[in-house]
Design an enzyme around this catalytic site. Sequence first.
Site, PDB file in Angstrom:
ATOM      1  N   ASP A 117      -4.024   9.862   2.686  1.00 27.79           N
ATOM      2  CA  ASP A 117      -3.581  10.118   3.844  1.00 27.79           C
ATOM      3  C   ASP A 117      -1.854   9.371   3.702  1.00 27.79           C
ATOM      4  OD1 ASP A 117      -3.925   7.380   3.684  1.00 27.79           O
ATOM      5  OD2 ASP A 117      -5.613   7.487   5.254  1.00 27.79           O
ATOM      6  N   HIS A 160       0.416  -7.883  -0.864  1.00 26.38           N
ATOM      7  CA  HIS A 160       1.168  -6.495  -1.069  1.00 26.38           C
ATOM      8  C   HIS A 160       2.537  -6.660  -1.103  1.00 26.38           C
ATOM      9  CE1 HIS A 160       2.322  -2.517  -0.083  1.00 26.38           C
ATOM     10  NE2 HIS A 160       0.997  -2.176  -0.475  1.00 26.38           N
ATOM     11  N   ARG A 198       0.539  -1.293   8.463  1.00 26.56           N
ATOM     12  CA  ARG A 198       1.907  -1.287   9.278  1.00 26.56           C
ATOM     13  C   ARG A 198       1.668  -1.648  10.637  1.00 26.56           C
ATOM     14  NH1 ARG A 198       4.469   1.965   5.342  1.00 26.56           N
ATOM     15  NH2 ARG A 198       6.605   2.041   5.558  1.00 26.56           N
ATOM     16  N   GLU A 222      -1.310   6.726   8.963  1.00 28.82           N
ATOM     17  CA  GLU A 222      -2.025   7.702   7.997  1.00 28.82           C
ATOM     18  C   GLU A 222      -2.910   8.677   8.997  1.00 28.82           C
ATOM     19  OE1 GLU A 222      -1.511   4.378   7.993  1.00 28.82           O
ATOM     20  OE2 GLU A 222      -0.747   3.907   6.007  1.00 28.82           O
ATOM     21  N   HIS A 280      -1.909  -4.987   4.705  1.00 28.48           N
ATOM     22  CA  HIS A 280      -0.832  -4.367   4.663  1.00 28.48           C
ATOM     23  C   HIS A 280      -0.769  -3.220   5.642  1.00 28.48           C
ATOM     24  CE1 HIS A 280      -3.422  -1.416   2.855  1.00 28.48           C
ATOM     25  NE2 HIS A 280      -2.616  -0.424   3.025  1.00 28.48           N
TER      26      HIS A 280
END
Length: 388
Positions: A100, A241, A210, A136, A208
Amino acid sequence: MIKPRLKIVIIAGTRPEIIKIAPIVYELKKSSWANPVLITSGQHIDILRQHLKVFNLKPDIEVSTMKEGQSLSLLTSKLFSTLEGTIKKENPDVVLSQGDTTTVMTTACICFYLQIPFIHLEAGLRSNDIMNPFPEEFNRKVASLAASLHLAPTLSAKEALICEGIQKEKISVTGNTVIDALYYARKIASQCRYPYDKKNKLILLTAHRRENFGKPLEDIFNMLKVLIKERPDVELLYPVHPNPHVKNIAHTILGNQSRIHLVAPLDYLEFISALNNAYLVVSDSGGIQEEAPALRKPILVLRNVTERNEAITAGVAKLSGTDPMNIKKDIRILLDNELLYAQMAHGGSPFGDGLASARAVDALAAFLGVRERREMEDFRFQSQSRTA
Ligand code: UD1
Ligand code: UDP
Protein backbone atom coordinates in the site's frame (compact mmCIF):
# COMPACT_ATOMS: atom_id res chain seq x y z
CA MET A 1 9.39 -25.70 -29.89
CA ILE A 2 10.32 -24.01 -26.56
CA LYS A 3 7.60 -21.59 -25.47
CA PRO A 4 8.86 -18.11 -24.51
CA ARG A 5 8.58 -17.38 -20.81
CA LEU A 6 5.94 -14.89 -19.70
CA LYS A 7 7.34 -11.59 -18.53
CA ILE A 8 6.31 -10.72 -14.97
CA VAL A 9 7.42 -7.22 -14.03
CA ILE A 10 7.66 -6.78 -10.25
CA ILE A 11 7.87 -3.26 -8.89
CA ALA A 12 8.98 -2.55 -5.31
CA GLY A 13 10.00 0.67 -3.64
CA THR A 14 10.39 0.29 0.11
CA ARG A 15 11.87 -2.05 2.72
CA PRO A 16 8.71 -4.09 3.43
CA GLU A 17 8.03 -4.51 -0.28
CA ILE A 18 11.45 -6.08 -0.84
CA ILE A 19 10.95 -8.43 2.11
CA LYS A 20 7.51 -9.49 0.89
CA ILE A 21 8.28 -9.81 -2.83
CA ALA A 22 11.58 -11.67 -2.36
CA PRO A 23 9.86 -15.07 -1.86
CA ILE A 24 7.74 -14.41 -4.98
CA VAL A 25 10.81 -13.64 -7.09
CA TYR A 26 12.42 -16.90 -5.93
CA GLU A 27 9.26 -18.90 -6.63
CA LEU A 28 8.93 -17.40 -10.12
CA LYS A 29 12.58 -18.12 -10.87
CA LYS A 30 11.99 -21.78 -9.95
CA SER A 31 9.08 -22.04 -12.41
CA SER A 32 9.45 -23.18 -16.00
CA TRP A 33 7.21 -20.46 -17.41
CA ALA A 34 8.02 -17.10 -15.84
CA ASN A 35 10.64 -14.48 -16.54
CA PRO A 36 10.55 -12.16 -13.49
CA VAL A 37 11.93 -8.67 -14.02
CA LEU A 38 12.54 -6.70 -10.82
CA ILE A 39 12.25 -2.92 -10.94
CA THR A 40 13.02 -0.85 -7.84
CA SER A 41 11.27 2.51 -7.77
CA GLY A 42 13.81 4.26 -5.57
CA GLN A 43 11.18 5.39 -3.02
CA HIS A 44 13.67 4.11 -0.41
CA ILE A 45 17.40 3.89 -1.09
CA ASP A 46 19.48 2.90 1.94
CA ILE A 47 17.10 0.49 3.62
CA LEU A 48 16.12 -0.95 0.26
CA ARG A 49 19.73 -1.77 -0.66
CA GLN A 50 20.25 -3.29 2.78
CA HIS A 51 17.38 -5.69 2.13
CA LEU A 52 18.20 -6.48 -1.50
CA LYS A 53 21.55 -7.68 -0.17
CA VAL A 54 20.00 -9.90 2.51
CA PHE A 55 17.81 -11.63 -0.07
CA ASN A 56 20.54 -11.69 -2.67
CA LEU A 57 18.36 -9.83 -5.17
CA LYS A 58 19.71 -7.63 -7.92
CA PRO A 59 17.20 -5.27 -9.55
CA ASP A 60 17.05 -5.53 -13.33
CA ILE A 61 16.15 -1.85 -13.47
CA GLU A 62 16.66 0.83 -10.80
CA VAL A 63 14.72 4.07 -10.89
CA SER A 64 15.75 7.01 -8.74
CA THR A 65 13.08 9.04 -6.92
CA MET A 66 14.02 9.53 -3.23
CA LYS A 67 14.88 12.96 -1.87
CA GLU A 68 15.11 13.71 1.84
CA GLY A 69 11.80 14.80 3.34
CA GLN A 70 9.97 15.28 -0.01
CA SER A 71 6.17 15.69 -0.09
CA LEU A 72 3.85 12.85 -1.08
CA SER A 73 2.79 14.78 -4.20
CA LEU A 74 6.36 15.27 -5.36
CA LEU A 75 7.19 11.60 -4.77
CA THR A 76 4.00 10.54 -6.59
CA SER A 77 4.70 12.76 -9.59
CA LYS A 78 8.27 11.44 -9.89
CA LEU A 79 7.04 7.85 -9.69
CA PHE A 80 4.40 8.44 -12.36
CA SER A 81 6.81 10.02 -14.78
CA THR A 82 9.66 7.53 -14.33
CA LEU A 83 7.73 4.27 -13.96
CA GLU A 84 5.39 4.75 -16.91
CA GLY A 85 8.20 4.81 -19.48
CA THR A 86 9.98 1.92 -17.78
CA ILE A 87 6.89 -0.29 -17.77
CA LYS A 88 6.06 0.60 -21.39
CA LYS A 89 9.57 -0.29 -22.49
CA GLU A 90 9.44 -3.67 -20.75
CA ASN A 91 6.08 -4.50 -22.35
CA PRO A 92 5.25 -7.12 -19.67
CA ASP A 93 2.51 -9.75 -19.65
CA VAL A 94 1.58 -8.61 -16.13
CA VAL A 95 2.88 -6.26 -13.43
CA LEU A 96 2.91 -7.27 -9.76
CA SER A 97 3.31 -5.05 -6.69
CA GLN A 98 2.85 -5.64 -2.98
CA GLY A 99 1.08 -3.60 -0.32
CA ASP A 100 0.00 0.00 0.00
CA THR A 101 2.88 2.40 -0.53
CA THR A 102 2.99 5.30 -2.98
CA THR A 103 5.00 3.05 -5.31
CA VAL A 104 2.15 0.53 -5.37
CA MET A 105 -0.58 3.13 -5.84
CA THR A 106 1.21 4.75 -8.80
CA THR A 107 2.11 1.38 -10.34
CA ALA A 108 -1.55 0.35 -10.14
CA CYS A 109 -2.70 3.58 -11.81
CA ILE A 110 -0.09 3.32 -14.57
CA CYS A 111 -1.13 -0.28 -15.32
CA PHE A 112 -4.75 0.82 -15.45
CA TYR A 113 -3.92 3.66 -17.87
CA LEU A 114 -1.77 1.36 -20.05
CA GLN A 115 -4.29 -1.49 -19.76
CA ILE A 116 -1.68 -3.97 -18.52
CA PRO A 117 -3.00 -6.53 -16.00
CA PHE A 118 -2.01 -5.47 -12.47
CA ILE A 119 -1.57 -8.18 -9.84
CA HIS A 120 -1.93 -6.97 -6.26
CA LEU A 121 -0.09 -8.92 -3.59
CA GLU A 122 -1.40 -8.42 -0.02
CA ALA A 123 -4.77 -7.28 -1.34
CA GLY A 124 -7.84 -6.51 0.74
CA LEU A 125 -6.33 -5.08 3.94
CA ARG A 126 -8.70 -2.45 5.29
CA SER A 127 -8.79 -0.39 8.48
CA ASN A 128 -11.97 1.29 7.17
CA ASP A 129 -10.60 4.67 8.25
CA ILE A 130 -9.22 6.62 5.30
CA MET A 131 -6.94 8.68 7.59
CA ASN A 132 -5.42 5.65 9.37
CA PRO A 133 -2.96 4.61 8.21
CA PHE A 134 -2.35 7.71 6.07
CA PRO A 135 -2.00 7.60 3.10
CA GLU A 136 -1.90 3.77 2.92
CA GLU A 137 -5.63 3.09 3.30
CA PHE A 138 -6.24 5.26 0.22
CA ASN A 139 -3.39 3.59 -1.67
CA ARG A 140 -4.77 0.10 -1.00
CA LYS A 141 -8.18 1.03 -2.30
CA VAL A 142 -6.70 2.45 -5.50
CA ALA A 143 -4.64 -0.72 -5.97
CA SER A 144 -7.80 -2.83 -5.60
CA LEU A 145 -9.68 -0.73 -8.16
CA ALA A 146 -6.95 -1.34 -10.73
CA ALA A 147 -6.12 -4.99 -9.99
CA SER A 148 -7.03 -7.88 -12.28
CA LEU A 149 -5.94 -10.50 -9.71
CA HIS A 150 -6.08 -9.96 -5.94
CA LEU A 151 -3.71 -12.06 -3.84
CA ALA A 152 -5.33 -11.72 -0.42
CA PRO A 153 -3.34 -12.85 2.63
CA THR A 154 -6.32 -13.95 4.71
CA LEU A 155 -9.97 -14.88 4.43
CA SER A 156 -10.99 -11.55 6.03
CA ALA A 157 -9.05 -9.69 3.36
CA LYS A 158 -10.93 -11.67 0.70
CA GLU A 159 -14.23 -10.85 2.38
CA ALA A 160 -13.35 -7.14 2.47
CA LEU A 161 -12.73 -7.21 -1.27
CA ILE A 162 -16.00 -9.03 -1.95
CA CYS A 163 -17.82 -6.35 0.10
CA GLU A 164 -16.35 -3.77 -2.27
CA GLY A 165 -17.82 -5.58 -5.27
CA ILE A 166 -14.77 -7.53 -6.44
CA GLN A 167 -15.71 -10.87 -8.00
CA LYS A 168 -14.59 -13.78 -5.83
CA GLU A 169 -13.11 -15.57 -8.89
CA LYS A 170 -10.49 -12.80 -9.06
CA ILE A 171 -9.31 -13.36 -5.46
CA SER A 172 -6.95 -16.01 -4.07
CA VAL A 173 -6.21 -16.44 -0.37
CA THR A 174 -2.49 -17.07 -0.21
CA GLY A 175 -1.27 -16.18 3.29
CA ASN A 176 1.26 -13.40 3.64
CA THR A 177 4.64 -13.85 1.99
CA VAL A 178 6.27 -12.11 4.97
CA ILE A 179 5.96 -15.43 6.83
CA ASP A 180 7.83 -17.17 3.98
CA ALA A 181 10.57 -14.53 4.36
CA LEU A 182 10.53 -14.92 8.14
CA TYR A 183 11.01 -18.70 7.97
CA TYR A 184 13.93 -18.16 5.59
CA ALA A 185 15.50 -15.54 7.89
CA ARG A 186 14.91 -17.54 11.05
CA LYS A 187 17.05 -20.37 9.71
CA ILE A 188 20.06 -18.13 9.11
CA ALA A 189 19.50 -15.16 11.46
CA SER A 190 22.64 -14.22 13.33
CA GLN A 191 22.79 -13.72 17.09
CA CYS A 192 21.50 -10.36 18.32
CA ARG A 193 24.61 -8.25 18.74
CA TYR A 194 23.24 -5.41 20.85
CA PRO A 195 24.86 -4.85 24.20
CA TYR A 196 21.82 -5.30 26.39
CA ASP A 197 21.96 -7.17 29.68
CA LYS A 198 20.41 -10.59 29.03
CA LYS A 199 18.97 -10.59 32.58
CA ASN A 200 16.72 -7.71 31.59
CA LYS A 201 13.51 -7.74 29.57
CA LEU A 202 14.02 -6.29 26.11
CA ILE A 203 11.31 -4.16 24.51
CA LEU A 204 11.71 -3.86 20.74
CA LEU A 205 10.27 -0.57 19.44
CA THR A 206 9.58 0.60 15.88
CA ALA A 207 7.60 3.67 14.85
CA HIS A 208 7.22 5.44 11.53
CA ARG A 209 3.55 6.09 10.68
CA ARG A 210 2.82 9.50 9.22
CA GLU A 211 -0.37 9.96 11.27
CA ASN A 212 1.76 9.67 14.45
CA PHE A 213 4.29 12.35 13.42
CA GLY A 214 4.69 15.33 15.74
CA LYS A 215 3.06 15.41 19.16
CA PRO A 216 1.75 11.80 19.29
CA LEU A 217 5.24 10.43 18.61
CA GLU A 218 6.89 12.93 21.00
CA ASP A 219 4.47 11.98 23.80
CA ILE A 220 5.09 8.26 23.25
CA PHE A 221 8.88 8.74 23.26
CA ASN A 222 8.72 10.85 26.46
CA MET A 223 6.62 8.18 28.17
CA LEU A 224 9.09 5.44 27.13
CA LYS A 225 12.02 7.49 28.45
CA VAL A 226 10.33 7.74 31.88
CA LEU A 227 9.26 4.08 31.87
CA ILE A 228 12.79 2.83 31.18
CA LYS A 229 14.15 5.09 33.98
CA GLU A 230 11.58 3.67 36.39
CA ARG A 231 12.32 0.04 35.45
CA PRO A 232 15.93 -1.04 35.89
CA ASP A 233 14.95 -4.55 34.73
CA VAL A 234 13.89 -3.33 31.27
CA GLU A 235 15.83 -2.19 28.18
CA LEU A 236 14.61 -0.66 24.94
CA LEU A 237 16.01 -1.46 21.49
CA TYR A 238 14.84 0.96 18.81
CA PRO A 239 16.02 0.66 15.18
CA VAL A 240 15.16 4.19 14.11
CA HIS A 241 13.46 4.70 10.73
CA PRO A 242 15.47 7.09 8.49
CA ASN A 243 12.51 9.43 7.88
CA PRO A 244 13.71 12.80 9.28
CA HIS A 245 10.32 13.33 10.98
CA VAL A 246 11.07 10.26 13.07
CA LYS A 247 14.86 10.23 13.32
CA ASN A 248 15.22 13.77 14.66
CA ILE A 249 12.77 13.53 17.57
CA ALA A 250 13.84 9.98 18.39
CA HIS A 251 17.43 11.09 18.94
CA THR A 252 16.41 14.30 20.74
CA ILE A 253 14.16 12.53 23.26
CA LEU A 254 15.58 9.03 23.58
CA GLY A 255 19.25 9.60 22.76
CA ASN A 256 21.96 9.11 25.42
CA GLN A 257 19.73 7.38 27.96
CA SER A 258 20.90 4.35 29.83
CA ARG A 259 19.22 1.08 28.81
CA ILE A 260 17.85 2.73 25.63
CA HIS A 261 19.64 1.56 22.47
CA LEU A 262 18.93 3.68 19.41
CA VAL A 263 20.37 1.94 16.37
CA ALA A 264 20.29 2.43 12.62
CA PRO A 265 17.75 0.30 10.70
CA LEU A 266 18.68 -3.35 11.04
CA ASP A 267 18.95 -5.66 8.08
CA TYR A 268 16.29 -8.35 8.01
CA LEU A 269 18.41 -11.08 9.58
CA GLU A 270 19.48 -8.79 12.41
CA PHE A 271 15.93 -7.60 12.92
CA ILE A 272 14.51 -11.12 13.12
CA SER A 273 17.20 -12.02 15.63
CA ALA A 274 16.30 -8.92 17.69
CA LEU A 275 12.63 -9.96 17.49
CA ASN A 276 13.59 -13.43 18.73
CA ASN A 277 15.41 -11.89 21.69
CA ALA A 278 12.67 -9.41 22.55
CA TYR A 279 10.37 -9.93 25.49
CA LEU A 280 7.69 -7.81 23.85
CA VAL A 281 7.22 -5.58 20.82
CA VAL A 282 5.79 -2.05 20.68
CA SER A 283 5.23 -0.92 17.11
CA ASP A 284 3.07 0.89 14.58
CA SER A 285 4.48 -1.19 11.71
CA GLY A 286 2.30 -3.31 9.47
CA GLY A 287 4.74 -6.14 8.78
CA ILE A 288 5.81 -6.50 12.39
CA GLN A 289 2.19 -7.14 13.41
CA GLU A 290 2.41 -10.17 11.12
CA GLU A 291 5.85 -11.41 12.20
CA ALA A 292 5.68 -11.01 15.98
CA PRO A 293 2.85 -13.54 16.52
CA ALA A 294 4.67 -16.12 14.37
CA LEU A 295 7.60 -15.85 16.82
CA ARG A 296 5.29 -15.89 19.89
CA LYS A 297 6.09 -12.31 20.81
CA PRO A 298 3.22 -10.20 22.19
CA ILE A 299 2.87 -6.96 20.25
CA LEU A 300 1.30 -3.69 21.39
CA VAL A 301 0.18 -1.75 18.34
CA LEU A 302 0.69 2.03 18.47
CA ARG A 303 -2.38 2.80 16.41
CA ASN A 304 -6.07 3.47 16.94
CA VAL A 305 -7.17 1.09 14.19
CA THR A 306 -5.51 -1.74 12.34
CA GLU A 307 -6.07 -3.56 9.07
CA ARG A 308 -4.56 -6.67 10.68
CA ASN A 309 -7.47 -7.51 12.97
CA GLU A 310 -6.72 -11.22 12.72
CA ALA A 311 -3.95 -10.78 15.32
CA ILE A 312 -6.24 -8.86 17.69
CA THR A 313 -8.97 -11.49 17.37
CA ALA A 314 -6.45 -14.29 17.96
CA GLY A 315 -5.35 -12.46 21.14
CA VAL A 316 -1.69 -12.23 20.07
CA ALA A 317 -1.67 -8.45 19.52
CA LYS A 318 -3.33 -5.55 21.34
CA LEU A 319 -4.31 -2.15 19.97
CA SER A 320 -2.77 0.19 22.55
CA GLY A 321 -3.55 3.34 20.55
CA THR A 322 -1.47 6.49 20.80
CA ASP A 323 -2.36 7.72 24.31
CA PRO A 324 0.96 7.36 26.20
CA MET A 325 -0.70 6.52 29.51
CA ASN A 326 -2.66 3.69 27.93
CA ILE A 327 0.45 2.33 26.21
CA LYS A 328 2.37 2.53 29.50
CA LYS A 329 -0.39 0.62 31.30
CA ASP A 330 -0.34 -2.12 28.63
CA ILE A 331 3.46 -2.43 28.74
CA ARG A 332 3.44 -2.70 32.54
CA ILE A 333 0.79 -5.43 32.45
CA LEU A 334 2.91 -7.50 30.06
CA LEU A 335 6.07 -6.91 32.10
CA ASP A 336 4.50 -7.93 35.39
CA ASN A 337 1.59 -10.27 34.77
CA GLU A 338 2.97 -13.63 33.68
CA LEU A 339 -0.44 -15.14 33.05
CA LEU A 340 -1.55 -12.36 30.71
CA TYR A 341 1.86 -12.44 29.02
CA ALA A 342 1.56 -16.19 28.44
CA GLN A 343 -1.94 -15.75 27.03
CA MET A 344 -0.64 -13.33 24.39
CA ALA A 345 2.53 -15.31 23.68
CA HIS A 346 0.66 -18.52 22.94
CA GLY A 347 1.75 -18.41 19.36
CA GLY A 348 -0.06 -19.01 16.14
CA SER A 349 0.52 -17.29 12.87
CA PRO A 350 -2.75 -15.77 11.66
CA PHE A 351 -1.07 -14.38 8.56
CA GLY A 352 0.67 -17.29 6.93
CA ASP A 353 2.22 -20.74 7.01
CA GLY A 354 5.30 -20.21 4.85
CA LEU A 355 3.61 -21.28 1.60
CA ALA A 356 2.18 -17.95 0.49
CA SER A 357 4.60 -17.39 -2.39
CA ALA A 358 3.87 -20.87 -3.79
CA ARG A 359 0.12 -20.19 -3.61
CA ALA A 360 0.53 -16.72 -5.14
CA VAL A 361 2.56 -18.03 -8.08
CA ASP A 362 0.07 -20.85 -8.56
CA ALA A 363 -2.79 -18.31 -8.69
CA LEU A 364 -0.80 -16.22 -11.15
CA ALA A 365 -0.23 -19.30 -13.33
CA ALA A 366 -3.98 -19.92 -13.34
CA PHE A 367 -4.65 -16.29 -14.21
CA LEU A 368 -2.22 -16.49 -17.14
CA GLY A 369 -3.56 -19.83 -18.33
CA VAL A 370 -0.29 -21.67 -17.65
CA ARG A 371 -0.87 -25.41 -17.73
CA GLU A 372 1.57 -26.61 -15.05
CA ARG A 373 -0.18 -25.13 -12.03
CA ARG A 374 -0.41 -26.94 -8.73
CA GLU A 375 -4.01 -26.18 -7.66
CA MET A 376 -2.97 -25.37 -4.09
CA GLU A 377 -5.55 -24.99 -1.34
CA ASP A 378 -6.24 -21.54 0.12
CA PHE A 379 -4.41 -20.48 3.27
CA ARG A 380 -6.50 -20.91 6.41
CA PHE A 381 -5.37 -19.97 9.89
CA GLN A 382 -5.51 -22.71 12.46
CA SER A 383 -4.19 -21.84 15.89
CA GLN A 384 -2.00 -24.96 15.83
CA SER A 385 -0.34 -23.96 12.52
CA ARG A 386 3.46 -24.05 12.14
CA THR A 387 5.05 -21.61 14.59
CA ALA A 388 8.44 -20.90 16.08
C1 UD1 B 1 7.06 4.43 3.42
C2 UD1 B 1 5.61 4.10 3.07
C3 UD1 B 1 4.95 3.35 4.21
C4 UD1 B 1 5.77 2.14 4.61
C5 UD1 B 1 7.20 2.58 4.90
C6 UD1 B 1 8.05 1.36 5.16
C7 UD1 B 1 4.35 5.67 1.69
C8 UD1 B 1 3.54 6.90 1.64
N1 UD1 B 1 4.86 5.34 2.86
O1 UD1 B 1 7.06 5.34 4.50
O2 UD1 B 1 3.67 2.90 3.79
O3 UD1 B 1 5.19 1.60 5.77
O4 UD1 B 1 7.74 3.25 3.77
O5 UD1 B 1 9.23 1.70 5.79
O6 UD1 B 1 4.52 5.01 0.68
N2 UD1 B 1 14.57 7.74 3.92
C9 UD1 B 1 15.95 7.65 3.84
N3 UD1 B 1 16.49 6.47 3.43
C10 UD1 B 1 15.75 5.39 3.10
C11 UD1 B 1 14.36 5.48 3.20
C12 UD1 B 1 13.78 6.67 3.59
O7 UD1 B 1 16.64 8.61 4.11
O8 UD1 B 1 16.30 4.35 2.73
C13 UD1 B 1 13.96 9.04 4.35
C14 UD1 B 1 13.96 10.09 3.22
O9 UD1 B 1 14.17 11.35 3.81
C15 UD1 B 1 12.53 10.00 2.69
C16 UD1 B 1 11.79 9.77 3.99
O10 UD1 B 1 12.59 8.84 4.71
O11 UD1 B 1 12.11 11.17 2.03
C17 UD1 B 1 10.39 9.26 3.83
O12 UD1 B 1 10.34 8.15 2.94
P1 UD1 B 1 8.91 7.71 2.31
O13 UD1 B 1 9.11 6.51 1.48
O14 UD1 B 1 8.24 8.88 1.69
O15 UD1 B 1 8.04 7.38 3.57
P2 UD1 B 1 8.26 6.36 4.74
O16 UD1 B 1 7.92 7.08 5.99
O17 UD1 B 1 9.56 5.70 4.61
N1 UDP C 1 12.45 -4.41 9.57
C1 UDP C 1 13.82 -4.62 9.37
N2 UDP C 1 14.70 -3.82 10.03
C2 UDP C 1 14.31 -2.83 10.88
C3 UDP C 1 12.92 -2.62 11.08
C4 UDP C 1 12.02 -3.43 10.40
O1 UDP C 1 14.21 -5.51 8.61
O2 UDP C 1 15.17 -2.15 11.46
C5 UDP C 1 11.49 -5.25 8.81
C6 UDP C 1 10.44 -5.95 9.64
O3 UDP C 1 10.89 -7.24 10.01
C7 UDP C 1 9.25 -6.01 8.71
C8 UDP C 1 9.42 -4.79 7.82
O4 UDP C 1 10.77 -4.36 7.98
O5 UDP C 1 9.27 -7.15 7.88
C9 UDP C 1 8.47 -3.71 8.24
O6 UDP C 1 8.84 -2.52 7.67
P1 UDP C 1 8.22 -1.14 8.12
O7 UDP C 1 7.81 -1.21 9.54
O8 UDP C 1 9.18 -0.10 7.71
O9 UDP C 1 6.95 -1.01 7.15
P2 UDP C 1 5.42 -1.48 7.25
O10 UDP C 1 5.39 -2.94 7.43
O11 UDP C 1 4.80 -0.70 8.37
O12 UDP C 1 4.86 -1.06 5.94
